[in-house]
Design an enzyme around this catalytic site. Sequence first.
Site, PDB file in Angstrom:
ATOM      1  N   MET A  32     -10.867  -6.286   6.227  1.00  0.00           N
ATOM      2  CA  MET A  32     -10.054  -5.214   6.831  1.00  0.00           C
ATOM      3  C   MET A  32      -9.593  -5.644   8.228  1.00  0.00           C
ATOM      4  O   MET A  32     -10.386  -6.125   9.035  1.00  0.00           O
ATOM      5  CB  MET A  32     -10.860  -3.922   6.953  1.00  0.00           C
ATOM      6  CG  MET A  32     -11.106  -3.196   5.636  1.00  0.00           C
ATOM      7  SD  MET A  32      -9.616  -2.776   4.716  1.00  0.00           S
ATOM      8  CE  MET A  32      -8.788  -1.628   5.835  1.00  0.00           C
ATOM      9  N   ASP A  71      -5.804  -6.356   5.025  1.00  0.00           N
ATOM     10  CA  ASP A  71      -5.274  -4.997   4.876  1.00  0.00           C
ATOM     11  C   ASP A  71      -5.348  -4.276   6.210  1.00  0.00           C
ATOM     12  O   ASP A  71      -6.440  -4.089   6.757  1.00  0.00           O
ATOM     13  CB  ASP A  71      -6.107  -4.272   3.804  1.00  0.00           C
ATOM     14  CG  ASP A  71      -5.675  -2.825   3.589  1.00  0.00           C
ATOM     15  OD1 ASP A  71      -4.570  -2.452   4.032  1.00  0.00           O
ATOM     16  OD2 ASP A  71      -6.447  -2.086   2.952  1.00  0.00           O
ATOM     17  N   GLY A  72      -4.175  -3.874   6.699  1.00  0.00           N
ATOM     18  CA  GLY A  72      -4.109  -3.078   7.911  1.00  0.00           C
ATOM     19  C   GLY A  72      -3.255  -3.729   8.979  1.00  0.00           C
ATOM     20  O   GLY A  72      -3.616  -4.786   9.500  1.00  0.00           O
ATOM     21  N   GLY A  73      -2.115  -3.122   9.262  1.00  0.00           N
ATOM     22  CA  GLY A  73      -1.247  -3.629  10.323  1.00  0.00           C
ATOM     23  C   GLY A  73      -0.581  -4.957  10.003  1.00  0.00           C
ATOM     24  O   GLY A  73      -0.167  -5.682  10.910  1.00  0.00           O
ATOM     25  N   HIS A 103      -8.473   0.293  -3.729  1.00  0.00           N
ATOM     26  CA  HIS A 103      -9.254   0.135  -2.502  1.00  0.00           C
ATOM     27  C   HIS A 103     -10.092   1.397  -2.337  1.00  0.00           C
ATOM     28  O   HIS A 103      -9.593   2.432  -1.878  1.00  0.00           O
ATOM     29  CB  HIS A 103      -8.314  -0.096  -1.317  1.00  0.00           C
ATOM     30  CG  HIS A 103      -9.030  -0.313  -0.032  1.00  0.00           C
ATOM     31  ND1 HIS A 103      -8.393  -0.377   1.178  1.00  0.00           N
ATOM     32  CD2 HIS A 103     -10.344  -0.505   0.241  1.00  0.00           C
ATOM     33  CE1 HIS A 103      -9.284  -0.570   2.140  1.00  0.00           C
ATOM     34  NE2 HIS A 103     -10.484  -0.638   1.587  1.00  0.00           N
ATOM     35  N   MET A 150     -12.286   3.503  -0.600  1.00  0.00           N
ATOM     36  CA  MET A 150     -12.897   3.867   0.694  1.00  0.00           C
ATOM     37  C   MET A 150     -13.700   5.137   0.474  1.00  0.00           C
ATOM     38  O   MET A 150     -13.337   6.226   0.942  1.00  0.00           O
ATOM     39  CB  MET A 150     -11.793   4.045   1.740  1.00  0.00           C
ATOM     40  CG  MET A 150     -11.194   2.705   2.157  1.00  0.00           C
ATOM     41  SD  MET A 150      -9.644   2.906   3.048  1.00  0.00           S
ATOM     42  CE  MET A 150      -8.508   2.987   1.688  1.00  0.00           C
ATOM     43  N   MET A 189      -9.490   7.532  -0.727  1.00  0.00           N
ATOM     44  CA  MET A 189     -10.327   7.967   0.410  1.00  0.00           C
ATOM     45  C   MET A 189     -10.973   9.300   0.074  1.00  0.00           C
ATOM     46  O   MET A 189     -10.319  10.180  -0.494  1.00  0.00           O
ATOM     47  CB  MET A 189      -9.471   8.131   1.670  1.00  0.00           C
ATOM     48  CG  MET A 189      -8.665   6.898   2.036  1.00  0.00           C
ATOM     49  SD  MET A 189      -7.856   7.116   3.624  1.00  0.00           S
ATOM     50  CE  MET A 189      -6.806   5.668   3.676  1.00  0.00           C
ATOM     51  N   ASP A 240      -4.952   3.208  -2.240  1.00  0.00           N
ATOM     52  CA  ASP A 240      -6.012   3.564  -1.286  1.00  0.00           C
ATOM     53  C   ASP A 240      -6.667   4.880  -1.662  1.00  0.00           C
ATOM     54  O   ASP A 240      -6.058   5.942  -1.533  1.00  0.00           O
ATOM     55  CB  ASP A 240      -5.412   3.669   0.122  1.00  0.00           C
ATOM     56  CG  ASP A 240      -5.017   2.311   0.670  1.00  0.00           C
ATOM     57  OD1 ASP A 240      -5.901   1.445   0.793  1.00  0.00           O
ATOM     58  OD2 ASP A 240      -3.816   2.114   0.968  1.00  0.00           O
ATOM     59  N   SER A 254       0.871  -1.173   0.000  1.00  0.00           N
ATOM     60  CA  SER A 254       0.000   0.000   0.000  1.00  0.00           C
ATOM     61  C   SER A 254       0.902   1.215   0.000  1.00  0.00           C
ATOM     62  O   SER A 254       1.714   1.395   0.919  1.00  0.00           O
ATOM     63  CB  SER A 254      -0.879   0.012   1.248  1.00  0.00           C
ATOM     64  OG  SER A 254      -1.298   1.332   1.506  1.00  0.00           O
ATOM     65  N   HIS A 261      -1.495  -1.808  -4.218  1.00  0.00           N
ATOM     66  CA  HIS A 261      -2.780  -1.546  -3.563  1.00  0.00           C
ATOM     67  C   HIS A 261      -2.879  -0.037  -3.393  1.00  0.00           C
ATOM     68  O   HIS A 261      -2.089   0.569  -2.658  1.00  0.00           O
ATOM     69  CB  HIS A 261      -2.773  -2.283  -2.219  1.00  0.00           C
ATOM     70  CG  HIS A 261      -3.993  -2.063  -1.378  1.00  0.00           C
ATOM     71  ND1 HIS A 261      -5.105  -2.863  -1.465  1.00  0.00           N
ATOM     72  CD2 HIS A 261      -4.266  -1.145  -0.420  1.00  0.00           C
ATOM     73  CE1 HIS A 261      -6.014  -2.446  -0.588  1.00  0.00           C
ATOM     74  NE2 HIS A 261      -5.528  -1.401   0.064  1.00  0.00           N
ATOM     75  N   PHE A 265      -6.458   5.105   7.796  1.00  0.00           N
ATOM     76  CA  PHE A 265      -5.080   5.525   8.073  1.00  0.00           C
ATOM     77  C   PHE A 265      -4.133   4.327   8.015  1.00  0.00           C
ATOM     78  O   PHE A 265      -4.510   3.214   8.399  1.00  0.00           O
ATOM     79  CB  PHE A 265      -4.977   6.161   9.469  1.00  0.00           C
ATOM     80  CG  PHE A 265      -5.875   7.362   9.613  1.00  0.00           C
ATOM     81  CD1 PHE A 265      -5.425   8.625   9.235  1.00  0.00           C
ATOM     82  CD2 PHE A 265      -7.171   7.229  10.084  1.00  0.00           C
ATOM     83  CE1 PHE A 265      -6.261   9.738   9.342  1.00  0.00           C
ATOM     84  CE2 PHE A 265      -8.015   8.330  10.193  1.00  0.00           C
ATOM     85  CZ  PHE A 265      -7.558   9.591   9.817  1.00  0.00           C
ATOM     86  N   GLY A 266      -2.908   4.593   7.563  1.00  0.00           N
ATOM     87  CA  GLY A 266      -1.857   3.586   7.638  1.00  0.00           C
ATOM     88  C   GLY A 266      -1.288   3.541   9.046  1.00  0.00           C
ATOM     89  O   GLY A 266      -1.556   4.419   9.870  1.00  0.00           O
ATOM     90  N   GLY A 267      -0.508   2.499   9.316  1.00  0.00           N
ATOM     91  CA  GLY A 267       0.248   2.424  10.563  1.00  0.00           C
ATOM     92  C   GLY A 267      -0.554   2.090  11.806  1.00  0.00           C
ATOM     93  O   GLY A 267      -0.083   2.329  12.919  1.00  0.00           O
TER      94      GLY A 267
END
Length: 228
Positions: free
Chosen positions: A141, A175-177, A70, A72, A39, A37, A10, A35, A147-149
């Site tokens: 998800m 996706d995420g973390g 993706h 969002m 938003m 993102d 991402s 990927h 948000f990333g991170g």
Amino acid sequence: MAYSAKIGPSILSSDLSCLGSECVRMMECGADYLHLDVMDGHFVPNITFGHPMVECLRKSIGQDPFFDMHMMVSRPEQWVKPMAAAGANQYTFHLEATTNPGNLIKEIKESGMKVGLAIKPGTTVEELAPWANHIDMALVMTVEPGFGGQKFLEDMMPKVSWLRSQFPSLDIEVDGGVGPDTIHKCAEAGANMIVSGSAVVSSDDPRSVIALLRTVVAEAIQKRSLDR
Ligand code: DX5
Ligand code: ZN
């Protein structure tokens, strides 16, 4: 078994002033796809970019990299044609954002893109299930989108396991973390498409991180096929 391990960085966490070269860097480091993102500041409390950026990226980095969009966004229907025209390969929309998933799936296919269907942490996998035979990929998800991170939500893994048991050849994305510390959980549960943002993009050695993620997932796929 139809699916394979694929790693999609991402680029949300990259230096967005150099998006083209960041994408090229990820592909050179062994990414299987990108990927991206999107938003809108409405479906999620953050804003990134839209189809004009995708069009520029496609022109700048060529036809090869697979773009998993993706989305969002609220009203995902409105961006299907512009994203297809801009060079997107897969349109991954959120189940929560539409009242007519069946029609949207049809429109995405007619526009020539693959279909991804995403669910937020609060959405049950049973709500996604009726559409699973009509889509190319399910995205579970593992953080609240926006948000990333953020910290990986391990309690999403039963959703992945259930989907894998019900739909043995479906592409399942997380996706995420997701990174070296959390990939084993995702792989064991049955995810095969792995989005990783900060763990890959901010690493001193993204090539090794991507290779590690792919190896863990490929080994889990092989083990599952032997167990069957
Ligand atoms: C979050 C995005 C993710 C994010 C992942 O809403 O959908 O793709 O960039 O970043 P990490 O891997 O840092 O959680
Ligand atoms: Zn994402």
